[in-house]
Scaffold this motif. Structure first.
Motif, short mmCIF file in Angstrom:
data_model
loop_
_atom_site.label_atom_id
_atom_site.label_comp_id
_atom_site.label_asym_id
_atom_site.label_seq_id
_atom_site.Cartn_x
_atom_site.Cartn_y
_atom_site.Cartn_z
N THR A 50 25.22 0.35 -22.41
CA THR A 50 25.89 -0.95 -22.53
C THR A 50 26.01 -1.69 -21.21
OG1 THR A 50 28.03 0.21 -22.41
CG2 THR A 50 27.20 -0.35 -24.61
N GLY A 51 26.18 -0.97 -20.12
CA GLY A 51 26.33 -1.61 -18.83
C GLY A 51 25.07 -1.60 -17.99
N ARG A 52 23.95 -1.21 -18.57
CA ARG A 52 22.73 -1.07 -17.78
C ARG A 52 21.68 -2.13 -18.07
NH1 ARG A 52 20.38 4.74 -17.43
NH2 ARG A 52 19.52 3.73 -15.56
N GLY A 87 18.88 -5.76 -14.53
CA GLY A 87 19.55 -4.51 -14.86
C GLY A 87 18.93 -3.33 -14.15
N ARG A 126 23.74 -6.55 -27.84
CA ARG A 126 24.52 -5.70 -26.94
C ARG A 126 25.53 -4.83 -27.70
NH1 ARG A 126 24.15 -6.41 -21.66
NH2 ARG A 126 23.50 -8.59 -21.87
N GLU A 130 26.45 3.70 -26.06
CA GLU A 130 27.45 3.55 -25.00
C GLU A 130 26.86 3.73 -23.61
OE1 GLU A 130 31.79 5.45 -23.68
OE2 GLU A 130 30.79 6.10 -25.54
#
Length: 260
Positions: free
Chosen positions: A257-259, A130, A249, A254
């Motif tokens: 969440t994608g990191r 990540g 997760r 927010e």
């Protein structure tokens, strides 16, 4: 008649200088009944950068060794592109050095003849794909007696923002803290090697405040660490609970969440 030649003698000032130097060396190397205090003889200290370790994003590591009459220190020092990363790590390192030197000054009479106290602060970048990464310090300290002590200190780094990330940045701990506490406890109890080694009262205290947890990101897991004797018998060593990121997760804020 033969004349006997005299051998040239040492000038008086040369003999005096040699006697003075001999006396000084004798004092320097003599052993007294009372040990010197830490830092009382700086001439015996030797600090040098021995090698540069592989780079991490925005951060470089160097191993520095210092040796005195009473102790040796091997420390991974940091240089970072951002002061928000470098300062907290350097501050922690300086604190560990000060505590160690105070401890040596207090307990050095317990060291065996010729024995030195030891402090090792070793950093390891944990594997993860990540945008954040964890720099895990392992601290080993020995100041006499049978065993040394080992502690863990993770620093979780956001290289894009140039700062240390806290657990409260990832999760709403007021809302989701109890859920995380339950998950950590379950993962610890599932470990067979910890059976009968955990102290329930100490574990409850350690889990009570998630803001104080030592955590790191390792591959696809969120690892929570507890130092020796913190939640279990000393034979258990450093205790670790690994929570799969897929399990946590849904609780991430927010922006993260994608990191991970």
């Amino acid at each position: 008649m033969k004349t006997r030649m005299k051998r040239p003698g040492w000038p008086a000032w040369t003999l005096s200088a040699m006697l003075a130097l001999t006396a000084m060396l004798g004092i320097a190397f003599s052993q007294t009944g009372k040990p010197d205090g830490i830092g009382e003889n700086p001439a015996i200290a030797d600090a040098a950068v021995t090698k540069e370790l592989p780079e991490t994003p925005g951060l470089q590591l160097q191993t520095v060794t210092e040796q005195t009459k009473w102790y040796t220190m091997d420390i991974n020092m940091v240089t970072a592109d951002h002061q928000g990363v470098e300062k907290p790590i350097t501050k922690w390192i300086d604190e560990q050095k000060d505590l160690f030197e105070d401890s040596v000054d207090e307990y050095k009479t317990l060291l065996a003849d010729g024995e030195r106290a030891q402090l090792r602060l070793t950093a390891e970048k944990l594997p993860h794909h990540g945008s954040l990464y964890s720099l895990l310090y392992t601290s080993y300290q020995y100041t006499g007696g049978e065993n040394g002590t080992m502690k863990i200190k993770p620093f979780n780094i956001d290289p894009s923002e140039g700062r240390i990330v806290e657990l409260a940045d990832l999760f709403d701990l007021e809302r989701d803290g109890p859920i995380l506490q339950k998950m950590v406890k379950e993962h610890l109890l599932e470990q067979k090697q910890l059976k009968d080694k955990l102290f329930n009262d100490l574990l409850a205290m350690a889990l009570n405040d998630p803001t104080s947890w030592k955590w790191a990101i390792r591959n696809d897991r969120l690892s929570i660490y507890f130092d020796e004797y913190e939640v279990a018998v000393g034979a258990a060593g450093v205790v670790r609970a690994d929570l799969p990121l897929d399990e946590v997760r849904d609780f991430l804020k927010e922006e993260y969440t994608g990191r991970l």
